[in-house]
Design a protein around this motif. Structure first.
Motif, PDB file in Angstrom:
ATOM      1  N   ARG A  77      -4.212   6.341  -0.670  1.00 30.03           N
ATOM      2  CA  ARG A  77      -4.954   5.181  -0.137  1.00 30.03           C
ATOM      3  C   ARG A  77      -6.445   5.327  -0.417  1.00 30.03           C
ATOM      4  O   ARG A  77      -7.111   4.371  -0.817  1.00 30.03           O
ATOM      5  CB  ARG A  77      -4.696   5.021   1.358  1.00 30.03           C
ATOM      6  N   LYS A  78      -6.967   6.537  -0.220  1.00 23.99           N
ATOM      7  CA  LYS A  78      -8.380   6.781  -0.514  1.00 23.99           C
ATOM      8  C   LYS A  78      -8.657   6.605  -2.004  1.00 23.99           C
ATOM      9  O   LYS A  78      -9.701   6.081  -2.392  1.00 23.99           O
ATOM     10  CB  LYS A  78      -8.785   8.187  -0.073  1.00 23.99           C
ATOM     11  N   SER A 105     -11.036   1.062  -6.756  1.00 25.47           N
ATOM     12  CA  SER A 105     -11.431  -0.342  -6.591  1.00 25.47           C
ATOM     13  C   SER A 105     -12.941  -0.486  -6.476  1.00 25.47           C
ATOM     14  O   SER A 105     -13.534  -1.380  -7.076  1.00 25.47           O
ATOM     15  CB  SER A 105     -10.756  -0.950  -5.361  1.00 25.47           C
ATOM     16  N   GLU A 106     -13.559   0.405  -5.710  1.00 25.31           N
ATOM     17  CA  GLU A 106     -15.019   0.357  -5.563  1.00 25.31           C
ATOM     18  C   GLU A 106     -15.712   0.647  -6.892  1.00 25.31           C
ATOM     19  O   GLU A 106     -16.691  -0.020  -7.246  1.00 25.31           O
ATOM     20  CB  GLU A 106     -15.484   1.357  -4.504  1.00 25.31           C
ATOM     21  N   MET A 136       0.845  -1.184   0.000  1.00 26.78           N
ATOM     22  CA  MET A 136       0.000   0.000   0.000  1.00 26.78           C
ATOM     23  C   MET A 136       0.885   1.241   0.000  1.00 26.78           C
ATOM     24  O   MET A 136       1.881   1.290   0.713  1.00 26.78           O
ATOM     25  CB  MET A 136      -0.921   0.022   1.227  1.00 26.78           C
ATOM     26  N   LYS A 142      -8.826   2.905  -2.877  1.00 30.23           N
ATOM     27  CA  LYS A 142     -10.103   2.369  -2.410  1.00 30.23           C
ATOM     28  C   LYS A 142     -11.242   2.810  -3.329  1.00 30.23           C
ATOM     29  O   LYS A 142     -12.084   1.994  -3.718  1.00 30.23           O
ATOM     30  CB  LYS A 142     -10.369   2.837  -0.969  1.00 30.23           C
ATOM     31  N   TRP A 143     -11.252   4.076  -3.706  1.00 29.43           N
ATOM     32  CA  TRP A 143     -12.310   4.610  -4.554  1.00 29.43           C
ATOM     33  C   TRP A 143     -12.299   3.956  -5.936  1.00 29.43           C
ATOM     34  O   TRP A 143     -13.337   3.531  -6.442  1.00 29.43           O
ATOM     35  CB  TRP A 143     -12.157   6.130  -4.667  1.00 29.43           C
TER      36      TRP A 143
END
Length: 61
Positions: free
Chosen positions: A12-13, A19-20, A5, A16-17
């Motif tokens: 990091r955000k 990936s979503e 990571m 995550k975003w």
């Protein structure tokens, strides 16, 4: 296989975003999502490059 990571809260955000978004719309181009993430999370060019490499290694291009 372990995933490294990146450092920094914004990147990091962004990971995550993106990936979503890919879970919701798997056919959406990664480059388009990365460009949106750069603006949304105020990422540097180096962080944008990281995202592109990260998702191309995962086979999401």
């Amino acid at each position: 296989m372990t995933t490294v990571m990146p450092q920094g809260e914004a990147i990091r955000k962004a990971v995550k975003w993106v990936s979503e978004c890919l879970q919701e719309e798997p056919d959406k181009p990664v480059a388009k999502l990365v460009n949106e993430a750069v603006t949304r999370f105020d990422l540097s060019p180096k962080e944008a490059e990281f995202l592109l490499k990260f998702y191309s290694q995962k086979g999401c291009d």
